[in-house]
Design a protein around this motif. Structure first.
Motif, PDB file in Angstrom:
ATOM      1  N   ARG A  15      -2.546  -5.072   6.708  1.00  0.00           N
ATOM      2  CA  ARG A  15      -1.568  -5.284   7.758  1.00  0.00           C
ATOM      3  C   ARG A  15      -0.353  -4.393   7.495  1.00  0.00           C
ATOM      4  O   ARG A  15      -0.128  -3.944   6.369  1.00  0.00           O
ATOM      5  CB  ARG A  15      -1.112  -6.749   7.806  1.00  0.00           C
ATOM      6  N   LEU A  16       0.451  -4.186   8.522  1.00  0.00           N
ATOM      7  CA  LEU A  16       1.703  -3.460   8.374  1.00  0.00           C
ATOM      8  C   LEU A  16       2.820  -4.419   8.010  1.00  0.00           C
ATOM      9  O   LEU A  16       2.912  -5.527   8.560  1.00  0.00           O
ATOM     10  CB  LEU A  16       2.073  -2.744   9.672  1.00  0.00           C
ATOM     11  N   THR A  17       3.688  -3.986   7.104  1.00  0.00           N
ATOM     12  CA  THR A  17       4.883  -4.764   6.795  1.00  0.00           C
ATOM     13  C   THR A  17       5.948  -4.523   7.869  1.00  0.00           C
ATOM     14  O   THR A  17       5.776  -3.679   8.756  1.00  0.00           O
ATOM     15  CB  THR A  17       5.450  -4.358   5.424  1.00  0.00           C
ATOM     16  N   ARG A  39       4.627  -0.371   6.408  1.00  0.00           N
ATOM     17  CA  ARG A  39       3.763   0.077   5.316  1.00  0.00           C
ATOM     18  C   ARG A  39       2.514  -0.793   5.251  1.00  0.00           C
ATOM     19  O   ARG A  39       2.564  -1.991   5.528  1.00  0.00           O
ATOM     20  CB  ARG A  39       4.530   0.048   3.997  1.00  0.00           C
ATOM     21  N   LEU A  40       1.433  -0.168   4.871  1.00  0.00           N
ATOM     22  CA  LEU A  40       0.154  -0.883   4.825  1.00  0.00           C
ATOM     23  C   LEU A  40       0.011  -1.648   3.513  1.00  0.00           C
ATOM     24  O   LEU A  40       0.107  -1.060   2.431  1.00  0.00           O
ATOM     25  CB  LEU A  40      -1.009   0.103   4.957  1.00  0.00           C
ATOM     26  N   VAL A  41      -0.247  -2.948   3.629  1.00  0.00           N
ATOM     27  CA  VAL A  41      -0.459  -3.782   2.449  1.00  0.00           C
ATOM     28  C   VAL A  41      -1.712  -4.636   2.656  1.00  0.00           C
ATOM     29  O   VAL A  41      -2.205  -4.786   3.774  1.00  0.00           O
ATOM     30  CB  VAL A  41       0.759  -4.696   2.176  1.00  0.00           C
ATOM     31  N   ALA A  90      -1.625   2.058  16.599  1.00  0.00           N
ATOM     32  CA  ALA A  90      -1.395   3.501  16.477  1.00  0.00           C
ATOM     33  C   ALA A  90      -0.799   3.842  15.122  1.00  0.00           C
ATOM     34  O   ALA A  90      -1.196   4.825  14.476  1.00  0.00           O
ATOM     35  CB  ALA A  90      -0.476   3.972  17.598  1.00  0.00           C
ATOM     36  N   ASP A  91       0.147   3.014  14.665  1.00  0.00           N
ATOM     37  CA  ASP A  91       0.789   3.255  13.371  1.00  0.00           C
ATOM     38  C   ASP A  91      -0.209   3.069  12.221  1.00  0.00           C
ATOM     39  O   ASP A  91      -0.233   3.848  11.256  1.00  0.00           O
ATOM     40  CB  ASP A  91       1.969   2.301  13.205  1.00  0.00           C
ATOM     41  N   MET A  92      -1.041   2.044  12.314  1.00  0.00           N
ATOM     42  CA  MET A  92      -2.039   1.797  11.270  1.00  0.00           C
ATOM     43  C   MET A  92      -3.035   2.953  11.189  1.00  0.00           C
ATOM     44  O   MET A  92      -3.407   3.400  10.099  1.00  0.00           O
ATOM     45  CB  MET A  92      -2.764   0.476  11.539  1.00  0.00           C
ATOM     46  N   ILE A  93      -3.474   3.430  12.338  1.00  0.00           N
ATOM     47  CA  ILE A  93      -4.430   4.542  12.357  1.00  0.00           C
ATOM     48  C   ILE A  93      -3.820   5.771  11.703  1.00  0.00           C
ATOM     49  O   ILE A  93      -4.467   6.452  10.884  1.00  0.00           O
ATOM     50  CB  ILE A  93      -4.868   4.856  13.798  1.00  0.00           C
TER      51      ILE A  93
END
Length: 727
Positions: free
Chosen positions: A422-424, A428-430, A503-506
């Motif tokens: 998931r995004l914080t 940021r990906l955690v 979109a941000d995760m990709i």
């Protein structure tokens, strides 16, 4: 003269499999019982021929009857099993005994608790009927032996006797002794409702707050230091915090409350650090006794009274009419002045002697009747089982996505792993199973603090799951997987992000696959595993729950969903705007020869679980080197949303999708027959019993996610069943 070497034949002789039944939960008193029971059984095995015996550990709640049928002997390790008012042992015990009766497997109950009898209660009668099966050979009881003999047992062939609790071997099991230099008193706290739940309504939450405050004031008046502790349950720990708040000492929790134990060894070590204890949980008192530490028990269940009588200290266990701080502390002072008599050899033999007799009586015939048999080639479980949420820990802690879980999963033979990412708040990906109430509670955070947004990166990385297990970010996960030399697969669950978050995760996943960064590596990864960070702004995640939600249930989802799979698909070739770029869905970005090798590397190893056409098209349009697993909802959900298997298959074929992901509720013959017809492979979430895994494999599932089983465990179960004899 050369003599011809005689013909040597390898014979696989069946071992004697002992199924050791345990209670697995987060009350570490039960874990201490299980650890002691294992030690006790090992001591009871015959010195000659003991190599022919092997233990298989079994969670009583798992209902995994394939493992039960494979056993030669069954031993219940101990604990409060013969009861019906609380928990569900009146269901678990009869079901297991019915299987043992059907297969003719001898059963032994070791130092179990008996908690009441009611001939008007069907739950009690169900338990009583099962205890009289012919498979039950012996029962030792730690408390109410009279009720067992008079009310429960009608089969006079069953041998019964009194015994102490199995946990008296604690010092030998953990190699821990009491701290002789300690001058601190341990206060063992229990959840405030336990007295009311067990028929003592006058001991309310408010009463207990005043009682503990009074006890602490009395201890301090006597010049004694103190610390609170719990046996592991979150509800116990929360009430301990509430007591400190009530006293106006919340700011001192770090010094006045032992961190919540996660492992049984931690609980034993905590109790060993005290000079004396006042505790509500029975096994806090039993562990203290085993270590030679005086204790005062505050009784909410008659089993504690029986324990006090069994060890010769009935006066040290106080009932609710005696819950006066002055009296409680004075009882502790008296017990500390007198000390604790060592556990006698007779008490230990009350456990060891009848267990030895059972094993030798029924083990030898089991060995003799096992003839040499053909051993089929074992399955490679690492090609089948997937570690859900990077792997569970000790059959108690799951859905955590932690470093510890990952390392244990790899150590136990997993080569297929699933991680929730998931995004914080700061983009940021955690690795976390959604920004949900359950996740926040595991992280030790108050969900109310995050009602309008999710955690920022630094706060998340400073948390510990259950106060013990270190959290992980996506950079650390990818770098750790790249260190593995063996062939591995990683499945990513992104939940149900909104358009902006997706979109941000990709974009960040693309950076991970390229080995690129756009931030300060030292700031991003505190242990410097990563080469760089994935900083940058991102939207807040819209999901409310954890886990993998049902397809088509989010009305706010942009684009088409599974619910529209039977309808218009005209948008499947539309232009998708992602992060400021625009490309045709399904097309790939311009080829870069320098990245071909890296793209192929990740394409072979990465998978992603998605549940809408919009997700699919966004991922494919971005050229993310990852294989898509398309979600199949349960049948009822498909019918509600008017989703057909044919529409799912048609869409997967159109988008060149080769994998389907589904919850176990969706797995049936109809689904699997269709997937085979369409040549779609399947991954099922999640099964935690060998019986269920076997059923899923028979239906044709390719991968099966699990939190409790492991490839190494199942391989050991197969291999340890046989002794290799060379003749």
């Amino acid at each position: 003269m050369n003599r011809k070497r005689p013909y040597r034949k390898v014979v696989y002789r069946k071992k004697i499999m002992i199924l050791l039944v345990q209670i697995v939960n987060r009350n570490l008193g039960d874990t201490v019982i299980a650890d002691n029971a294992e030690y006790l059984v090992q001591q009871a095995l015959p010195r000659i021929g003991g190599r022919h015996y092997v233990l298989q550990y079994y969670d009583i709640q798992s209902e995994d009857y394939e493992l039960v049928r494979a056993a030669d002997l069954i031993i219940f390790g101990g604990g409060g099993l013969i009861k019906y008012k609380q928990e569900k042992f009146h269901e678990y015990v009869p079901a297991l005994l019915a299987c043992a009766e059907e297969c003719g497997i001898p059963v032994y109950f070791n130092s179990v608790g008996v908690e009441g009898y009611d001939e008007e209660d069907e739950r009690c009668l169900q338990l009583a009927r099962a205890l009289n099966y012919n498979c039950v050979k012996a029962v030792t009881v730690r408390d109410d032996l009279e009720t067992l003999r008079k009310d429960y047992l009608k089969n006079d062939q069953i041998i019964t006797s009194a015994a102490v609790d199995t946990a008296i071997f604690t010092p030998y099991v953990y190699d821990i002794r009491k701290n002789e230099q300690s001058h601190t008193i341990g206060l063992g706290i229990v959840r405030h409702r336990i007295f009311e739940d067990y028929g003592i309504p006058e001991i309310t939450r408010e009463f207990q707050l005043d009682m503990w405050k009074g006890i602490i004031q009395q201890l301090e008046t006597n010049g004694l230091q103190w610390k609170m502790f719990v046996n592991g349950l979150r509800s116990d720990y929360d009430f301990a915090l509430e007591i400190l708040e009530y006293m106006g000492r919340s700011s001192q929790a770090e010094y006045l409350l032992v961190p919540r134990p996660i492992e049984s060894r931690e609980l034993v070590a905590a109790i060993a650090s005290f000079e004396g204890i006042i505790a509500c949980r029975m096994h806090a008192n039993i562990i203290a006794y085993a270590l030679g530490i005086p204790s005062i028990g505050l009784v909410w269940n008659e089993k504690m009274v029986y324990w006090g009588e069994r060890i010769g200290y009935p006066e040290r266990f106080l009932n609710s009419t005696q819950f006066e701080p002055i009296r409680i502390v004075q009882s502790l002072m008296d017990s500390m002045s007198k000390g604790v008599r060592p556990c006698s050899g007779a008490m230990k033999n009350s456990l060891l002697k009848p267990l030895k007799k059972f094993i030798r009586t029924y083990g030898a015939p089991a060995w003799k009747k096992k003839s040499t048999e053909y051993v089929p080639r074992p399955r490679d479980w690492s090609d089948v089982l997937a570690a859900s949420a990077l792997g569970g820990i000790h059959m108690r802690y799951t859905n955590m996505n932690t470093k510890k879980g990952l390392e244990l999963a790899l150590e136990h033979g997993f080569r297929i792993l699933e991680a929730d990412i998931r995004l914080t708040k700061d983009g940021r990906l955690v690795c976390v199973n959604g920004w949900s109430k359950g996740s926040y509670e595991k992280l030790g955070a108050d969900p109310k603090d995050y009602e309008d947004s999710c955690m920022d990166y630094r706060t998340f990385m400073d948390c510990r799951m259950y106060g013990n297990y270190e959290t992980m970010d996506a950079v650390q996960l990818f770098n750790r997987m790249q260190q593995e030399e063996s062939s591995w697969k990683l499945i990513l669950d992104i939940g149900r992000p909104n358009k902006e978050t997706l979109a941000d995760m990709i974009q960040k996943l693309k950076l991970l696959c390229r080995g690129e960064s756009d931030g300060d590596a030292e700031d991003y990864s505190r242990d410097d595993i990563a080469d760089g960070s994935l900083g940058g702004a991102g939207g807040n995640e819209a999901e409310a729950g954890s886990g993998f939600a049902e397809a088509g249930s989010d009305a706010s989802k942009p684009g088409s969903s599974l619910a529209e799979a039977d309808g218009n698909e005209s948008n499947s070739g539309s232009m998708l705007s992602q992060g400021g770029s625009c490309m045709e869905a399904g097309s790939m970005p311009d080829e870069n020869p320098e990245q071909d090798a890296g793209t192929a590397y990740w394409q072979e190893r990465l998978y992603i679980r998605v549940q809408s056409k919009y997700d699919v098209e966004a991922i494919q349009a971005a050229g993310l080197p990852i294989q898509i697993m398309y979600y199949i909802p349960p049948k009822q959900r498909r019918e509600e949303k008017k989703i057909s298997l044919q529409s799912i298959g048609k869409y997967c074929k159109k988008r060149s999708i080769e994998w389907a992901s589904m919850p176990k509720e969706a797995l049936d013959e109809e689904v699997m027959d269709y997937l085979k017809k369409e040549q779609l492979r399947s991954c099922v979430f999640s099964y935690n019993s060998y019986s269920d895994v076997q059923s899923a494999l028979e239906l044709g599932a390719d991968w099966i996610a699990t939190s409790y089983l492991s490839p190494q465990q199942l391989a050991d179960w197969y291999e340890r069943k046989y002794t290799i004899v060379i003749r």
